[in-house]
Scaffold this motif. Structure first.
Motif, PDB file in Angstrom:
ATOM      1  N   GLU A  78       0.842  -1.249   0.017  1.00 10.60           N
ATOM      2  CA  GLU A  78       0.010  -0.049  -0.019  1.00 10.60           C
ATOM      3  C   GLU A  78       0.753   1.260   0.046  1.00 10.60           C
ATOM      4  O   GLU A  78       0.443   2.126  -0.565  1.00 10.60           O
ATOM      5  N   TRP A  79       2.120   1.167   0.497  1.00  7.81           N
ATOM      6  CA  TRP A  79       3.015   2.366   0.777  1.00  7.81           C
ATOM      7  C   TRP A  79       3.828   2.308  -0.134  1.00  7.81           C
ATOM      8  O   TRP A  79       4.869   3.319   0.000  1.00  7.81           O
ATOM      9  N   LEU A  80       4.263   1.476  -1.091  1.00  9.74           N
ATOM     10  CA  LEU A  80       5.218   1.205  -2.063  1.00  9.74           C
ATOM     11  C   LEU A  80       4.817   0.971  -3.348  1.00  9.74           C
ATOM     12  O   LEU A  80       4.076  -0.202  -3.538  1.00  9.74           O
ATOM     13  N   SER A  81       5.482   1.503  -4.340  1.00  8.60           N
ATOM     14  CA  SER A  81       5.042   1.204  -5.664  1.00  8.60           C
ATOM     15  C   SER A  81       6.415   1.339  -6.590  1.00  8.60           C
ATOM     16  O   SER A  81       7.371   2.422  -6.042  1.00  8.60           O
ATOM     17  N   GLY A  82       6.577   0.808  -7.696  1.00  2.74           N
ATOM     18  CA  GLY A  82       7.787   1.014  -8.416  1.00  2.74           C
ATOM     19  C   GLY A  82       7.247   0.944  -9.955  1.00  2.74           C
ATOM     20  O   GLY A  82       6.191   0.180 -10.228  1.00  2.74           O
TER      21      GLY A  82
END
Length: 279
Positions: A78-82
């Motif tokens: 939920e707090w990390l995307s790439g």
């Protein structure tokens, strides 16, 4: 190359359509998505794809050029995307010069979110490549009749004609190096940067986005980018998209870029209209 990404977009859309029967509509309505800069959206999970077309407007003495970009982003947490981003500029920079600029970027986004807004910090690694061509080089190999005026000395042989043509190209290149238009496209090689941005839902249908980032290119160039935008939640008005997609936003963004360390005054601007799909 642009047709390749259009094909990717078509395949992506087709796969979404074929997968529609396997998607539980209730599971897609559990989270309200939030538009983000660069044709992306905060979804908390899933895969996001964005594609946009636009115009690059450099300094007043330079001509406008066509531009397009594509963005692919995956939410690991939920707090990390790439994700990865590809951007192309192409066209006539001025009367004598044609430019093709390519930028490839890998990024991570660390999100702080609520039901109505999302803020993120974004470190990224980029690679830029610029091809600047003189129109004279474009016609090399073709037999071009040279115009001679009464004050000119005609070339006696093909070798003399070729020698003078090469000298003209070298003279043009020397002048071009001093031209602010071409200084804007002197980026080559790797770059690193850090950005902060976010998005907010103003209502059920409309949202606003914004980003500011600083980038350092290893050609010893420092750039500042500011990119505000507005977005329309197309998923809310299209029943098929609401049944099938996690998110679908149509966005319009205006970007401003300031170049330092090269003595170039003024801001260059980009205008992008695009769409984002999330599954």
């Amino acid at each position: 190359m642009p047709f390749l990404f259009l094909l990717i977009a078509l395949v992506f859309g087709s796969s979404v359509a074929f997968a529609a029967e396997d998607v539980d509509p209730l599971s897609l309505d559990t989270r309200e998505t939030i538009p983000l800069p660069g044709q992306t959206a905060y979804m908390g999970e899933g895969l996001s794809f964005g594609l946009s077309l636009g115009v690059y407007d450099p300094l007043a003495e330079c001509d406008c050029m066509g531009a397009w970009q594509a963005q692919l982003e995956y939410f690991y947490k939920e707090w990390l995307s790439g994700g990865t981003n590809v951007r192309f500029f192409g066209g006539d920079l001025d009367r004598d010069v044609m430019v093709l600029y390519q930028r490839y970027r890998l990024n991570l986004r660390f999100h702080s979110f609520s039901d109505k807004f999302d803020l993120y910090a974004e470190p990224f690694l980029g690679f830029e490549n610029t091809s600047i061509s003189s129109f004279r080089k474009q016609v090399r190999g073709k037999k071009v009749e040279e115009q001679h005026y009464w004050w000119e000395k005609a070339a006696d042989t093909d070798d003399e004609f070729h020698k003078r043509e090469v000298e003209e190209i070298e003279d043009d290149s020397t002048l071009a190096e001093k031209d602010d238009c071409q200084k804007l496209f002197a980026l080559d090689g790797f770059s690193i940067g850090l950005g902060i941005g976010g998005g907010v839902n103003l209502s059920r249908l409309f949202g606003a986005t914004g980003e500011i980032h600083v980038e350092y290119n290893f050609s010893k160039e420092l750039l500042l980018n500011v990119m505000p935008g507005v977005a329309f939640n197309f998923r809310e008005v299209w029943p098929w998209a609401k049944r099938t997609l996690r998110a679908m936003w149509i966005s319009f963004e205006i970007g401003g870029q300031k170049t330092f360390n090269r003595g170039v005054d003024g801001w260059s601007n980009t205008y992008f209209l695009g769409a984002q799909l999330g599954v």
